[in-house]
Scaffold this active site. Structure first.
Site, PDB file in Angstrom:
ATOM      1  N   SER A 248       8.868  -5.159  -6.530  1.00  0.00           N
ATOM      2  CA  SER A 248       8.758  -3.826  -7.386  1.00  0.00           C
ATOM      3  C   SER A 248      10.155  -3.908  -7.900  1.00  0.00           C
ATOM      4  O   SER A 248      10.503  -4.901  -8.547  1.00  0.00           O
ATOM      5  CB  SER A 248       8.460  -2.736  -6.853  1.00  0.00           C
ATOM      6  N   ASP A 480      -2.431  -4.397 -10.146  1.00  0.00           N
ATOM      7  CA  ASP A 480      -1.140  -3.462  -9.748  1.00  0.00           C
ATOM      8  C   ASP A 480      -0.991  -2.440 -10.536  1.00  0.00           C
ATOM      9  O   ASP A 480      -0.852  -2.629 -11.857  1.00  0.00           O
ATOM     10  CB  ASP A 480       0.177  -4.481  -9.784  1.00  0.00           C
ATOM     11  N   HIS A 508      -0.103  -2.532  -4.907  1.00  0.00           N
ATOM     12  CA  HIS A 508       1.173  -2.814  -5.342  1.00  0.00           C
ATOM     13  C   HIS A 508       1.957  -4.012  -4.631  1.00  0.00           C
ATOM     14  O   HIS A 508       2.162  -3.776  -3.498  1.00  0.00           O
ATOM     15  CB  HIS A 508       2.077  -1.602  -5.463  1.00  0.00           C
TER      16      HIS A 508
END
Length: 539
Positions: A248, A480, A508
């Protein structure tokens, strides 16, 4: 108030689970919505990209270490027991301001778990779970240091550093528990001028709290500075090159390192990638679309289940969305009990955050159905409140981790704000609602948080090319919610040595989430240095 961030580790399953957004403001970047970084000004129309964003490229730093930084690169780490079996901890120093290395230090917490063997040690593998604001040390101790594949842990010292301003590294603090409770319950879909004024007041109170806590540090928590800190750590660990896995927001941090030090790139995995060339507003709009995509997947699955409170067989995802939005509207007018010891009720903001939290990982969809059923049919908001608390990292005693504070501090410094005024937000709401009929309005207003930040941004949107770097693996998940797939495509295309690895699925990030194809490709790269084939796709 929701803002998006990356997932956090779960001690129950040994796998990463959903990450939660941050407070009122989107996370730019990796989280809800990042305010992470952007190149165009706040007045640019949503959806467009500026010439500066298209042309600006992160410039590498000189290969030779400046003499003024020699004391930092020459320090020694004093390792001690962490209190967690198998892990050691240390503290390193970095300059508060790299432009003035003699102007004071910032102390950063470091942890490691030494390679277990068998097999020749490859080096140190630095990990970062994202956020910004997620504790890398917590991630290492709870997941990476015990849950990464045994062959990887056998040949790498597993290492983490909490970035400046985060968790154990001089954490930024903004509001106490009761004030954060009030902040998270602020209405982010204002119906009139009074509610707009209350929302702006909440953003200002949050920003003023952060500024009062760390007026100097707040100017020096940028991603560029955190990446430079990682290079000092690389040297202190005795590694010639940096090996790294970032998820991320951690992909933006890792890509920034590669752009600054391309010649020092070892084996880099960037999972759930961000596109550094986008403005904060464009990132927020893209993320809004990403959560809508994830919600559509949830909706299709929900109506096939016997316990779906939003519809049954034959109900379209669009109708599921309208049903959920109607429930949010009801809570906006009449919050429901949530069984909270501190007297909190479940209103629209906390309920929306709870639903968004469950979008990070499809394994949470069953829990979400149960929570929605309880709230919609029995006026019991405890399940959605628990999801929201998990997202905000609020413990049962009413204390919050510093995740949301650090998230805003980094995002608001890395990019100019998405919006400067409430009027700009109001004009942009239709484009956000088009991106997501369910979440769009709230995410648009949440994007106003950085407009009132006490420190001016130092970053702008830019491309990262890292010419001369070894192959870098960029991982993207097609559905995602927090880091849309096209961001991974964009980053892999910018990086001169980028290699895109695609996971066709929900949730995710991809590594360690159940795809043997993804895990094998990444493990092979980490252990042998062989990147996946061009265009490799996994399910």
């Amino acid at each position: 108030m929701h803002a998006l961030r990356s997932p956090r580790p779960s001690t129950r399953t040994g796998h990463r689970r959903r990450r939660h957004p941050t407070g009122l403001g989107l996370l730019a970047l990796a989280a809800l919505l990042v305010p992470a970084c952007s190149a165009q000004g706040a007045s640019t129309a949503a959806g467009s990209t500026s010439t500066a964003a298209a042309e600006a490229v992160l410039t590498p730093l000189p290969k030779a270490t400046p003499s003024a930084l020699a004391p930092y690169y020459g320090q020694r780490l004093s390792w001690r027991d962490c209190g967690v079996p198998g892990f050691q901890c240390a503290t390193m120093k970095a300059p508060l301001d790299y432009a003035k290395p003699d102007g004071g230090d910032v102390r950063l917490a470091v942890a490691r778990k030494k390679a277990t063997g068998p097999g020749k040690r490859i080096g140190s593998l630095l990990v970062n779970p994202g956020g910004p604001g997620g504790s890398a040390i917590g991630y290492l101790q709870q997941y990476a240091g015990v849950g990464y594949p045994a062959p990887v842990r056998a040949r790498y010292d597993m290492v983490a550093v909490d970035p400046r301003g985060v968790a154990r590294s001089e954490p930024v603090e903004c509001l106490n528990g009761p004030k954060m409770d009030a902040y998270t319950q602020t209405d982010v879909t204002p119906d009139d001028q009074r509610e707009k004024t209350e929302l702006v007041g909440a953003f200002k109170t949050f920003a003023e709290g952060c500024g009062a806590d760390a007026p100097k540090l707040l100017r020096h928590v940028s991603t560029v500075e955190a990446a430079r800190d990682m290079d000092i750590l690389r040297a202190l660990l005795g590694d010639r090159k940096l090996h790294y896995v970032g998820a991320s927001y951690g992909t933006f941090l890792g890509a920034t390192y590669a752009g600054l030090y391309p010649q020092r790139v070892g084996r880099l995995v960037l999972d759930g990638a961000m596109d550094p060339s986008l403005s904060a507003r464009r990132m927020n709009l893209d993320q809004t679309k990403g959560f809508e995509t994830a919600f559509q997947s949830f909706a299709k699955d929900c109506v096939r289940q016997s316990d779906c409170p939003l519809g049954g067989p034959g109900t379209t995802p669009a109708q599921v969305g309208r049903n959920l939005k109607a429930f949010f509207d009801r809570l906006d007018a009449h919050p429901i009990p949530a069984g909270d010891a501190d007297g909190r009720t479940l209103g629209e903001s906390l309920a929306t955050t709870g639903v968004i939290a469950a979008m990070y990982d499809e394994s949470a969809w069953g829990e979400l159905r149960e929570a929605l059923t309880a709230a919609m049919k029995r006026d019991d908001g405890s399940g959605l409140l628990a999801l929201s608390d998990s997202y905000y990292e609020r413990d049962p005693d009413g204390r919050y981790s510093n995740l949301m504070f650090a998230n805003a501090a980094v995002n608001c410094l890395d990019l100019p704000p998405s919006f400067d005024t409430p009027d700009q937000v109001a004009k942009a709401v239709p484009s956000f609602e088009e991106a997501s009929p369910v979440f769009g309005e709230g995410l648009a207003w949440s994007s106003l948080n950085c407009a009132y930040w006490p420190v001016a941004p130092t970053g702008e949107p830019h491309r990262i090319e890292a010419k001369g770097a070894a192959p870098i693996v960029v991982v993207g998940t097609t559905r995602d919610p927090a880091t849309p797939y096209r961001w991974a495509q964009a980053l892999a295309g910018q990086l001169a040595s980028g290699r895109l690895l695609t996971y066709e699925g929900d949730g995710h990030t991809a590594y360690g989430r159940g795809s043997s194809c993804i895990d094998t490709a990444i493990d092979t790269y980490l252990l042998r240095g062989t990147p996946p084939a061009e265009g490799k796709r996994c399910t």
